[in-house]
Design a protein around this motif. Structure first.
Motif, PDB file in Angstrom:
ATOM      1  N   GLU A 103      26.332  21.916  42.345  1.00  0.00           N
ATOM      2  CA  GLU A 103      25.321  22.846  41.851  1.00  0.00           C
ATOM      3  C   GLU A 103      25.761  24.283  42.093  1.00  0.00           C
ATOM      4  O   GLU A 103      26.185  24.637  43.190  1.00  0.00           O
ATOM      5  CB  GLU A 103      23.973  22.572  42.525  1.00  0.00           C
ATOM      6  N   LEU A 104      25.653  25.086  41.057  1.00  0.00           N
ATOM      7  CA  LEU A 104      25.973  26.509  41.105  1.00  0.00           C
ATOM      8  C   LEU A 104      24.660  27.282  41.130  1.00  0.00           C
ATOM      9  O   LEU A 104      23.796  27.058  40.266  1.00  0.00           O
ATOM     10  CB  LEU A 104      26.776  26.885  39.856  1.00  0.00           C
ATOM     11  N   PRO A 105      24.446  28.173  42.104  1.00  0.00           N
ATOM     12  CA  PRO A 105      23.189  28.940  42.128  1.00  0.00           C
ATOM     13  C   PRO A 105      22.974  29.687  40.809  1.00  0.00           C
ATOM     14  O   PRO A 105      23.877  30.374  40.322  1.00  0.00           O
ATOM     15  CB  PRO A 105      23.387  29.909  43.298  1.00  0.00           C
ATOM     16  N   LEU A 106      21.807  29.531  40.236  1.00  0.00           N
ATOM     17  CA  LEU A 106      21.523  30.186  38.962  1.00  0.00           C
ATOM     18  C   LEU A 106      21.599  31.697  39.099  1.00  0.00           C
ATOM     19  O   LEU A 106      22.062  32.392  38.194  1.00  0.00           O
ATOM     20  CB  LEU A 106      20.145  29.760  38.449  1.00  0.00           C
ATOM     21  N   GLU A 107      21.182  32.221  40.235  1.00  0.00           N
ATOM     22  CA  GLU A 107      21.238  33.669  40.451  1.00  0.00           C
ATOM     23  C   GLU A 107      22.665  34.179  40.319  1.00  0.00           C
ATOM     24  O   GLU A 107      22.903  35.247  39.754  1.00  0.00           O
ATOM     25  CB  GLU A 107      20.678  34.004  41.831  1.00  0.00           C
ATOM     26  N   LEU A 153      23.832  34.120  36.639  1.00  0.00           N
ATOM     27  CA  LEU A 153      23.216  35.148  35.807  1.00  0.00           C
ATOM     28  C   LEU A 153      23.683  36.561  36.147  1.00  0.00           C
ATOM     29  O   LEU A 153      23.249  37.525  35.517  1.00  0.00           O
ATOM     30  CB  LEU A 153      21.684  35.069  35.930  1.00  0.00           C
ATOM     31  N   ASP A 154      24.564  36.685  37.142  1.00  0.00           N
ATOM     32  CA  ASP A 154      25.097  37.990  37.538  1.00  0.00           C
ATOM     33  C   ASP A 154      26.369  38.256  36.729  1.00  0.00           C
ATOM     34  O   ASP A 154      27.453  37.776  37.067  1.00  0.00           O
ATOM     35  CB  ASP A 154      25.396  37.985  39.040  1.00  0.00           C
ATOM     36  N   ILE A 155      26.248  39.031  35.658  1.00  0.00           N
ATOM     37  CA  ILE A 155      27.391  39.232  34.764  1.00  0.00           C
ATOM     38  C   ILE A 155      28.531  39.964  35.456  1.00  0.00           C
ATOM     39  O   ILE A 155      29.684  39.891  35.008  1.00  0.00           O
ATOM     40  CB  ILE A 155      26.982  39.964  33.466  1.00  0.00           C
ATOM     41  N   GLY A 156      28.241  40.652  36.553  1.00  0.00           N
ATOM     42  CA  GLY A 156      29.287  41.334  37.288  1.00  0.00           C
ATOM     43  C   GLY A 156      30.224  40.395  38.020  1.00  0.00           C
ATOM     44  O   GLY A 156      31.295  40.814  38.469  1.00  0.00           O
ATOM     45  N   ARG A 157      29.855  39.125  38.131  1.00  0.00           N
ATOM     46  CA  ARG A 157      30.689  38.150  38.823  1.00  0.00           C
ATOM     47  C   ARG A 157      31.770  37.540  37.921  1.00  0.00           C
ATOM     48  O   ARG A 157      32.661  36.851  38.386  1.00  0.00           O
ATOM     49  CB  ARG A 157      29.816  37.008  39.391  1.00  0.00           C
ATOM     50  N   TYR A 158      31.659  37.782  36.633  1.00  0.00           N
ATOM     51  CA  TYR A 158      32.622  37.212  35.691  1.00  0.00           C
ATOM     52  C   TYR A 158      33.802  38.164  35.517  1.00  0.00           C
ATOM     53  O   TYR A 158      33.640  39.381  35.531  1.00  0.00           O
ATOM     54  CB  TYR A 158      31.978  36.969  34.329  1.00  0.00           C
ATOM     55  N   ARG A 159      34.980  37.590  35.318  1.00  0.00           N
ATOM     56  CA  ARG A 159      36.148  38.389  35.011  1.00  0.00           C
ATOM     57  C   ARG A 159      36.857  37.779  33.800  1.00  0.00           C
ATOM     58  O   ARG A 159      36.743  36.588  33.542  1.00  0.00           O
ATOM     59  CB  ARG A 159      37.104  38.469  36.201  1.00  0.00           C
ATOM     60  N   ALA A 200      35.313  27.779  28.071  1.00  0.00           N
ATOM     61  CA  ALA A 200      34.053  27.629  27.338  1.00  0.00           C
ATOM     62  C   ALA A 200      32.863  27.507  28.281  1.00  0.00           C
ATOM     63  O   ALA A 200      31.782  28.033  27.992  1.00  0.00           O
ATOM     64  CB  ALA A 200      34.131  26.410  26.427  1.00  0.00           C
ATOM     65  N   THR A 201      33.036  26.823  29.418  1.00  0.00           N
ATOM     66  CA  THR A 201      31.926  26.660  30.370  1.00  0.00           C
ATOM     67  C   THR A 201      31.494  28.012  30.912  1.00  0.00           C
ATOM     68  O   THR A 201      30.299  28.338  30.938  1.00  0.00           O
ATOM     69  CB  THR A 201      32.328  25.721  31.513  1.00  0.00           C
ATOM     70  N   ALA A 202      32.459  28.824  31.344  1.00  0.00           N
ATOM     71  CA  ALA A 202      32.131  30.158  31.847  1.00  0.00           C
ATOM     72  C   ALA A 202      31.538  31.025  30.744  1.00  0.00           C
ATOM     73  O   ALA A 202      30.590  31.793  30.977  1.00  0.00           O
ATOM     74  CB  ALA A 202      33.372  30.822  32.428  1.00  0.00           C
ATOM     75  N   ALA A 203      32.064  30.904  29.524  1.00  0.00           N
ATOM     76  CA  ALA A 203      31.562  31.712  28.414  1.00  0.00           C
ATOM     77  C   ALA A 203      30.113  31.369  28.085  1.00  0.00           C
ATOM     78  O   ALA A 203      29.293  32.253  27.804  1.00  0.00           O
ATOM     79  CB  ALA A 203      32.440  31.521  27.185  1.00  0.00           C
ATOM     80  N   MET A 204      29.779  30.079  28.126  1.00  0.00           N
ATOM     81  CA  MET A 204      28.394  29.689  27.833  1.00  0.00           C
ATOM     82  C   MET A 204      27.456  30.110  28.959  1.00  0.00           C
ATOM     83  O   MET A 204      26.312  30.492  28.707  1.00  0.00           O
ATOM     84  CB  MET A 204      28.328  28.192  27.548  1.00  0.00           C
ATOM     85  N   LEU A 205      27.926  30.068  30.206  1.00  0.00           N
ATOM     86  CA  LEU A 205      27.113  30.584  31.311  1.00  0.00           C
ATOM     87  C   LEU A 205      26.898  32.091  31.162  1.00  0.00           C
ATOM     88  O   LEU A 205      25.809  32.603  31.435  1.00  0.00           O
ATOM     89  CB  LEU A 205      27.786  30.289  32.648  1.00  0.00           C
ATOM     90  N   TYR A 206      27.938  32.777  30.723  1.00  0.00           N
ATOM     91  CA  TYR A 206      27.831  34.223  30.503  1.00  0.00           C
ATOM     92  C   TYR A 206      26.809  34.519  29.408  1.00  0.00           C
ATOM     93  O   TYR A 206      25.993  35.434  29.519  1.00  0.00           O
ATOM     94  CB  TYR A 206      29.202  34.769  30.126  1.00  0.00           C
ATOM     95  N   ARG A 207      26.850  33.718  28.349  1.00  0.00           N
ATOM     96  CA  ARG A 207      25.852  33.876  27.277  1.00  0.00           C
ATOM     97  C   ARG A 207      24.448  33.636  27.813  1.00  0.00           C
ATOM     98  O   ARG A 207      23.498  34.315  27.441  1.00  0.00           O
ATOM     99  CB  ARG A 207      26.138  32.890  26.155  1.00  0.00           C
ATOM    100  N   LEU A 208      24.308  32.623  28.664  1.00  0.00           N
ATOM    101  CA  LEU A 208      22.999  32.347  29.263  1.00  0.00           C
ATOM    102  C   LEU A 208      22.530  33.559  30.081  1.00  0.00           C
ATOM    103  O   LEU A 208      21.358  33.945  30.012  1.00  0.00           O
ATOM    104  CB  LEU A 208      23.088  31.110  30.153  1.00  0.00           C
ATOM    105  N   ALA A 209      23.454  34.166  30.827  1.00  0.00           N
ATOM    106  CA  ALA A 209      23.116  35.352  31.619  1.00  0.00           C
ATOM    107  C   ALA A 209      22.635  36.492  30.727  1.00  0.00           C
ATOM    108  O   ALA A 209      21.647  37.170  31.038  1.00  0.00           O
ATOM    109  CB  ALA A 209      24.328  35.786  32.440  1.00  0.00           C
ATOM    110  N   LEU A 210      23.314  36.712  29.620  1.00  0.00           N
ATOM    111  CA  LEU A 210      22.894  37.766  28.701  1.00  0.00           C
ATOM    112  C   LEU A 210      21.537  37.459  28.089  1.00  0.00           C
ATOM    113  O   LEU A 210      20.689  38.343  27.942  1.00  0.00           O
ATOM    114  CB  LEU A 210      23.942  37.933  27.595  1.00  0.00           C
ATOM    115  N   GLN A 211      21.325  36.203  27.725  1.00  0.00           N
ATOM    116  CA  GLN A 211      20.080  35.828  27.060  1.00  0.00           C
ATOM    117  C   GLN A 211      18.879  35.918  27.985  1.00  0.00           C
ATOM    118  O   GLN A 211      17.769  36.266  27.561  1.00  0.00           O
ATOM    119  CB  GLN A 211      20.207  34.406  26.501  1.00  0.00           C
TER     120      GLN A 211
END
Length: 201
Positions: free
Chosen positions: A148-152, A155-161, A187-198
Motif C-alpha cells: 500500500e502506497l499512502p494516498l497523500e 497526490l504530492d506532485i512534487g514527489r514525482y521526477r 504508466a503506473t506512475a503516470a496514472m498516479l500523477y494524473r490522479l494527483a492532478l485530477q
C-alpha cells in the motif's frame, strides 16, 4: 486537501473530481508512438483503500519470472477480453484474478482519461473505493508482492521526477515515484500523477 473523511464523503468527493474536466494534457507515454496496428484495449483498477485518516493506494509488484514487465510495480489489470462487459468489468476481473480482490468490495467512483502506452495499449484507469480490511490472495507466479502506497504521497506532485531513457534508439521520458524501497515508474506512475492532478485543488 482533506483526506481524513468518512468513506461516504470520500465517495462523493472522488466522484465529483473524477467527473470533472481532465486537468492535464498527457495522452500517454512521451513521445507518443506511431502504432503499426490499432491500439489494444486494456484496463487497470486503481484501488483506494479508505483507512480512517490514512487512505492508501493498493499496488502490486509483478513476479520476476514473467516474460512481460517482470518485477515492475503496477495496478491490477490487463487486456479487455471479448467476454468482458467493458473496461470496468475487465479491471474488476483482473483484480480478482491477480490479488483475489472481491468485486463486491469495490465501489467504482470514476475513471481517469484513457492512457496510451508505448507498447500500443489504450488503457482505461478505473478508480475504485474499498473499505478495509480486505482479504487478498496474490496469484502465485504472477504477483510477487502486494503493498500500500499512502494516498497523500501519491497526490504530492512534487514527489514525482521525470527521467529519460532510450527505446529502439529513440529518446523517451517516464515519471518515477519512489516509496519505501519501491520504484513506481512508467504508466503506473503516470496514472498516479494524473490522479494527483485530477484530485488536486
Amino acid at each position: 486537501m482533506m483526506l481524513a473523511m468518512r468513506q461516504e464523503e470520500a465517495s462523493r468527493w472522488l466522484a465529483e473530481r473524477l467527473a470533472g474536466p481532465a486537468r492535464n494534457d498527457l495522452s500517454g507515454d512521451l513521445p507518443a508512438p506511431i502504432p503499426l496496428t490499432a491500439p489494444r484495449p486494456a484496463a487497470v483498477l486503481i484501488p483506494l483503500l479508505w483507512h480512517p485518516e490514512t487512505p492508501t493506494v493498493l499496488l502490486t509488484r509483478r513476479a520476476d519470472n514473467l516474460s512481460q514487465h517482470p518485477g515492475q510495480v503496477s495496478f491490477p489489470g490487463g487486456k479487455v477480453d471479448p467476454h468482458d462487459a467493458g473496461p470496468v468489468a475487465a479491471a474488476l476481473r483482473e483484480a480478482h484474478e491477480e490479488v483475489g480482490l472481491d468485486r463486491a468490495a469495490v465501489q467504482v467512483v470514476g475513471m481517469l482519461p484513457l492512457y496510451n502506452t508505448i507498447t500500443n495499449f489504450v488503457v482505461t484507469p478505473v478508480v475504485g473505493l474499498i473499505a478495509p480490511p480486505v482479504q487478498l490472495t496474490p496469484a502465485p507466479g504472477e504477483v510477487a508482492e502486494v503493498f500500500e502506497l499512502p494516498l497523500e504521497l501519491a497526490l504530492d506532485i512534487g514527489r514525482y521526477r521525470r527521467e529519460a531513457f532510450l527505446r529502439d534508439g529513440e529518446r523517451h521520458h517516464r515519471l518515477v515515484l519512489d516509496f519505501d524501497g519501491q520504484r513506481v515508474w512508467g504508466a503506473t506512475a503516470a496514472m498516479l500523477y494524473r490522479l494527483a492532478l485530477q484530485l488536486g485543488d
